[in-house]
Scaffold this motif. Sequence first.
Motif, mmCIF file in Angstrom:
data_model
loop_
_atom_site.group_PDB
_atom_site.id
_atom_site.type_symbol
_atom_site.label_atom_id
_atom_site.label_comp_id
_atom_site.label_asym_id
_atom_site.label_seq_id
_atom_site.Cartn_x
_atom_site.Cartn_y
_atom_site.Cartn_z
ATOM 1 N N PHE A 195 0.848 -1.205 0.000
ATOM 2 C CA PHE A 195 0.000 0.000 0.000
ATOM 3 C C PHE A 195 0.883 1.256 0.000
ATOM 4 O O PHE A 195 0.626 2.221 -0.731
ATOM 5 C CB PHE A 195 -0.906 -0.043 1.232
ATOM 6 C CG PHE A 195 -1.989 1.011 1.252
ATOM 7 C CD1 PHE A 195 -2.771 1.270 0.136
ATOM 8 C CD2 PHE A 195 -2.242 1.735 2.421
ATOM 9 C CE1 PHE A 195 -3.777 2.234 0.173
ATOM 10 C CE2 PHE A 195 -3.252 2.694 2.472
ATOM 11 C CZ PHE A 195 -4.022 2.944 1.337
ATOM 12 N N ILE A 196 1.931 1.212 0.795
ATOM 13 C CA ILE A 196 2.855 2.349 0.855
ATOM 14 C C ILE A 196 3.510 2.555 -0.512
ATOM 15 O O ILE A 196 3.681 3.684 -0.981
ATOM 16 C CB ILE A 196 3.902 2.126 1.974
ATOM 17 C CG1 ILE A 196 3.199 2.132 3.339
ATOM 18 C CG2 ILE A 196 5.014 3.177 1.925
ATOM 19 C CD1 ILE A 196 3.985 1.472 4.456
ATOM 20 N N ASN A 197 3.828 1.446 -1.189
ATOM 21 C CA ASN A 197 4.412 1.533 -2.525
ATOM 22 C C ASN A 197 3.470 2.259 -3.504
ATOM 23 O O ASN A 197 3.908 3.102 -4.290
ATOM 24 C CB ASN A 197 4.725 0.122 -3.027
ATOM 25 C CG ASN A 197 5.236 0.113 -4.455
ATOM 26 O OD1 ASN A 197 4.629 -0.458 -5.341
ATOM 27 N ND2 ASN A 197 6.360 0.770 -4.703
ATOM 28 N N GLN A 198 2.167 1.946 -3.409
ATOM 29 C CA GLN A 198 1.210 2.642 -4.297
ATOM 30 C C GLN A 198 1.230 4.143 -4.037
ATOM 31 O O GLN A 198 1.111 4.956 -4.941
ATOM 32 C CB GLN A 198 -0.208 2.146 -4.032
ATOM 33 C CG GLN A 198 -0.502 0.743 -4.512
ATOM 34 C CD GLN A 198 -1.930 0.352 -4.115
ATOM 35 O OE1 GLN A 198 -2.863 1.152 -4.163
ATOM 36 N NE2 GLN A 198 -2.109 -0.876 -3.701
ATOM 37 N N LYS A 199 1.388 4.504 -2.762
ATOM 38 C CA LYS A 199 1.423 5.929 -2.412
ATOM 39 C C LYS A 199 2.687 6.593 -2.961
ATOM 40 O O LYS A 199 2.647 7.722 -3.438
ATOM 41 C CB LYS A 199 1.393 6.097 -0.886
ATOM 42 C CG LYS A 199 0.148 5.564 -0.218
ATOM 43 C CD LYS A 199 0.241 5.833 1.271
ATOM 44 C CE LYS A 199 -0.907 5.176 2.010
ATOM 45 N NZ LYS A 199 -1.302 5.903 3.210
ATOM 46 N N VAL A 200 3.812 5.873 -2.855
ATOM 47 C CA VAL A 200 5.076 6.429 -3.366
ATOM 48 C C VAL A 200 4.949 6.715 -4.858
ATOM 49 O O VAL A 200 5.318 7.799 -5.335
ATOM 50 C CB VAL A 200 6.248 5.448 -3.086
ATOM 51 C CG1 VAL A 200 7.510 5.867 -3.835
ATOM 52 C CG2 VAL A 200 6.520 5.354 -1.584
ATOM 53 N N LEU A 201 4.375 5.759 -5.592
ATOM 54 C CA LEU A 201 4.226 5.938 -7.039
ATOM 55 C C LEU A 201 3.266 7.089 -7.342
ATOM 56 O O LEU A 201 3.506 7.883 -8.255
ATOM 57 C CB LEU A 201 3.734 4.631 -7.683
ATOM 58 C CG LEU A 201 4.702 3.434 -7.542
ATOM 59 C CD1 LEU A 201 4.108 2.176 -8.163
ATOM 60 C CD2 LEU A 201 6.062 3.730 -8.173
ATOM 61 N N ALA A 202 2.187 7.185 -6.556
ATOM 62 C CA ALA A 202 1.227 8.280 -6.766
ATOM 63 C C ALA A 202 1.869 9.634 -6.449
ATOM 64 O O ALA A 202 1.596 10.636 -7.122
ATOM 65 C CB ALA A 202 -0.004 8.065 -5.882
ATOM 66 N N ALA A 203 2.724 9.666 -5.443
ATOM 67 C CA ALA A 203 3.402 10.927 -5.104
ATOM 68 C C ALA A 203 4.246 11.388 -6.293
ATOM 69 O O ALA A 203 4.136 12.535 -6.745
ATOM 70 C CB ALA A 203 4.272 10.744 -3.856
#
Length: 256
Positions: free
Chosen positions: A110-118
């Motif tokens: 989930f954190i990875n998805q946020k990193v990519l979205a950032a």
Amino acid sequence: MILRKKLIAGNWKMNKTPAEALAPAQEIAVAVGKQPDVDVVICPPFTALTTVAPVLDGTLVKLGAQNMHPEASGAFTGEISAPMLRAFFATHVILGHSERRSYFGETDAFINQKVLAAFKNQLRPILCVGETLAERESGSTLKVVQTQTEKGLEGVSKDQAPGLIVAYEPVWAIGTGKVATTEQAQEVHAFIRDLLTKLFGEAAAQKVRILYGGSMKPANAPELLAQKDIDGGLIGGASLESRSFTELVKTAAAAK
Ligand code: PEP
């Protein structure tokens, strides 16, 4: 050798109403808002972003958020997206803080998805990694940090990597007054730098700032900030008072 500019980021956590945020933001802007030697970011709670943004406008201090959802919009009650943060003039976002991992069940995926979205939204992610006390005592610190770093950064490109900021925050040192020794911190920072080199190559990895977080304060900062791979600090408790926070920025400037 690449000289990385030090970065001091303040994580105010769930503290300060908009009215309470105003004075410290103004004091920080006045004290360190014009100095170019250290990058400075403050991360108020979402509800104070619109109060703090105009105070930082025209200064070199950047605005960050403490979390976000990976989707741009939709049925995610209570969440805030990257485009919403951009609309508040945020430039940075803390992701994967240990409090999010432990209290809100955030996984590496989930954190990875946020990193990519950032990255997709031109926000600089401050990806937090770090081991618990039990993990350190069982000798699995490096393994835990490796998993969190590699999984958190899946799909990040070599071109994006220099914009990344990693914060090594041993969970046992956060808000406890127990700070990692300089040797403990430098060992993990150098390990993270090696991981980044394997993932993105030497040139990009040398540009990534790796911050230390965990009870950093003016008294212990000089020694930590003098370490080769410690490029600044993610500051919780000591960022709530403008005096100790600006003192940390000045310490980082002296350590460059
Ligand atoms: C943090 O929560 O990111 C942190 C480093 O907190 P403290 O400085 O209070 O240990």
